[in-house]
Design a protein around this motif. Structure first.
Motif: not given
Length: 455
Positions: A356-370
């Motif tokens: 959560k970088i500000t009250g209104k903006f959130t970043l979502y980095p992700s990784y998935r292995f299969y």
């Protein structure tokens, strides 16, 4: 005189008793009135499951490519693009009940599926080139309606749904329901859900095999009389049309969720899926290693179509662990183990770290292995033999390892200051995922979601 005093005392006692009775009646009346008022207050101020109508618009653009198309027997282009749009409308019917309508349309163009009939244009047929025929594009449409009811204390939730979807070669109807129980002051949750899907194929076969089907004229067909067969000119494929084009799928899911700490939540899930009927894809070719190859132009003619068992049991067990580190950072993890009676075993692990970088903006980095093992019936290009009972060259059923990297950003406007007509914009979600297998396959997808609330 004494008699008068006794009479006065009796009157006094009666008066006192009467006052007591009146007092008791008043107390009961007040208590009843208070209880009724409390009930009325509860009815008036009971928190609604959904405060107002919400509208979600979801859209995505998907693109893939590779060199192992199942349509052309494990070789050839897998190029495909797809654009999807979906509207989800959630309507509160009263304090406890919500009706949700989900309607979506997906339109794709596919170089791979265009080669169901690679001979339908003027260009030389080639598995690595797209044909311009009717099978090169299609539209999928879906409509789902669901109804949910919550108990007054919000500890019991029931839901039911019905779904209809259609594409050029199949039609599907599904029904389902679920029950969720919350207890331990809503720190613990148990759920069960079940679904049934009844599908009907409209089998589309590779164009060179159709003359060998029922009522076909074999090599006398115009496809062969107007084109030259090279290689093995005595083309005699193994082909029988499917007699039963139905497919039924039954699923049962069990869930358990527990708040382990004020900053930590875990959940477990167990899913069973049983499928019966036509589980083969009619237009996917197979080439036998013990049969001489036949060609028209640069395209190898099919020796057979994919043949798979008419039943399949799938089992998956997994868990999630979500850690709220602080008001800025969270960590969401997931793991699932899957196996089926076709011989596939797989592992899925993923992590997402919302920031959560500000009250209104959130970043979502992700990784998935299969990763997964190959199905018992998978054969690469020309790996199948005429002595095999079942065979497929669909690389979705092969052994492979895949990695997916993702990044997203979310905007939240709690007070919905931005408006479109009577709808207040509550959230916007944008995400991008890049997916790569250790085969030649890769894909990418961009998704966008917009959540509106009715004023």
């Amino acid at each position: 005189m004494e008699g008068k005093l006794e009479e006065a005392a009796a009157v006094t006692n009666k008066t006192i008793k009467l006052k007591k009775i009146i007092l008791i009646v008043c107390v009961f009346a007040f208590a009843n009135s208070f209880a009724q008022t409390a009930q009325d207050t509860t009815k008036v101020y009971k928190k609604r499951v959904l405060e107002t109508t919400e509208v979600d618009f979801l859209t995505s653009y998907y693109a893939q490519d590779g060199d192992n198309a199942a349509v052309s027997g494990g070789i050839g282009t897998e190029e495909l693009t797809d654009i999807t749009g979906t509207f989800v409308v959630s309507i509160p019917l009263n304090d406890d009940d919500v009706l949700t309508i989900d309607a979506g349309v997906s339109a794709y163009t596919s170089a791979s599926s265009s080669n169901v009939d690679p001979f339908d244009d003027d260009s030389p047929a080639d598995p690595f080139q797209a044909s311009s025929g009717a099978s090169s594009s299609d539209t999928w449409a879906n409509l789902t309606g669901s109804y949910s009811h919550s108990s007054d204390d919000r500890n019991d939730i029931w839901s039911a749904k019905i779904a209809i979807s259609s594409e050029y070669d199949y039609f599907s109807v599904g029904v389902g329901g679920s029950y969720t129980k919350l207890f331990n002051e809503k720190n613990t949750e148990l759920s069960v859900n079940t679904n049934v899907y009844i599908d009907t194929w409209n089998s589309i076969y590779p164009s060179e095999l159709r003359p060998f089907g029922e009522n076909g004229n074999g090599l006398n067909n115009s496809l062969f009389t107007q084109n030259t067969i090279t290689g093995n000119t005595n083309y005699t494929p193994r082909f029988n049309e499917f007699q039963d084009e139905g497919r039924n799928s039954y699923s049962l899911g069990l869930g358990f969720s527990q708040i382990l700490h004020k900053n930590l939540q875990g959940s477990l899930a167990l899913d069973f899926v049983q499928q019966q009927g036509l589980l083969s894809t009619p237009f996917q070719r197979v080439y036998f290693g013990d049969v001489a190859d036949s060609f028209i132009d640069n395209f190898q003619l099919a020796d057979a179509i994919e043949r798979l068992p008419d039943s399949r049991l799938k089992v998956a067990v997994g868990g999630r662990l979500n850690w709220y580190v602080n008001e800025i950072l969270s960590v969401r993890t997931f793991y699932r183990y899957y196996y089926d009676d076709w011989g596939i075993n797989s592992n899925t692990a993923s992590i997402e770290v919302p920031i959560k970088i500000t009250g209104k903006f959130t970043l979502y980095p992700s990784y998935r292995f299969y990763n997964q093992t190959a199905a018992d019936y998978f054969r690469p290009y020309e790996g199948a033999l005429t002595t095999d009972e079942f065979y497929t060259s669909d690389y979705d059923l092969s052994e492979y390892t895949a990695n997916q990297f993702g990044f997203g950003i979310s905007y939240t406007d709690i007070f919905a200051k931005a408006h479109i007509w009577k709808l207040g914009l509550k959230t916007i979600d944008l995400k991008f995922y890049q997916y790569d297998r250790d085969t030649s396959f890769s894909s990418s997808i961009i998704t966008a979601g917009f959540n509106f609330v009715m004023d």
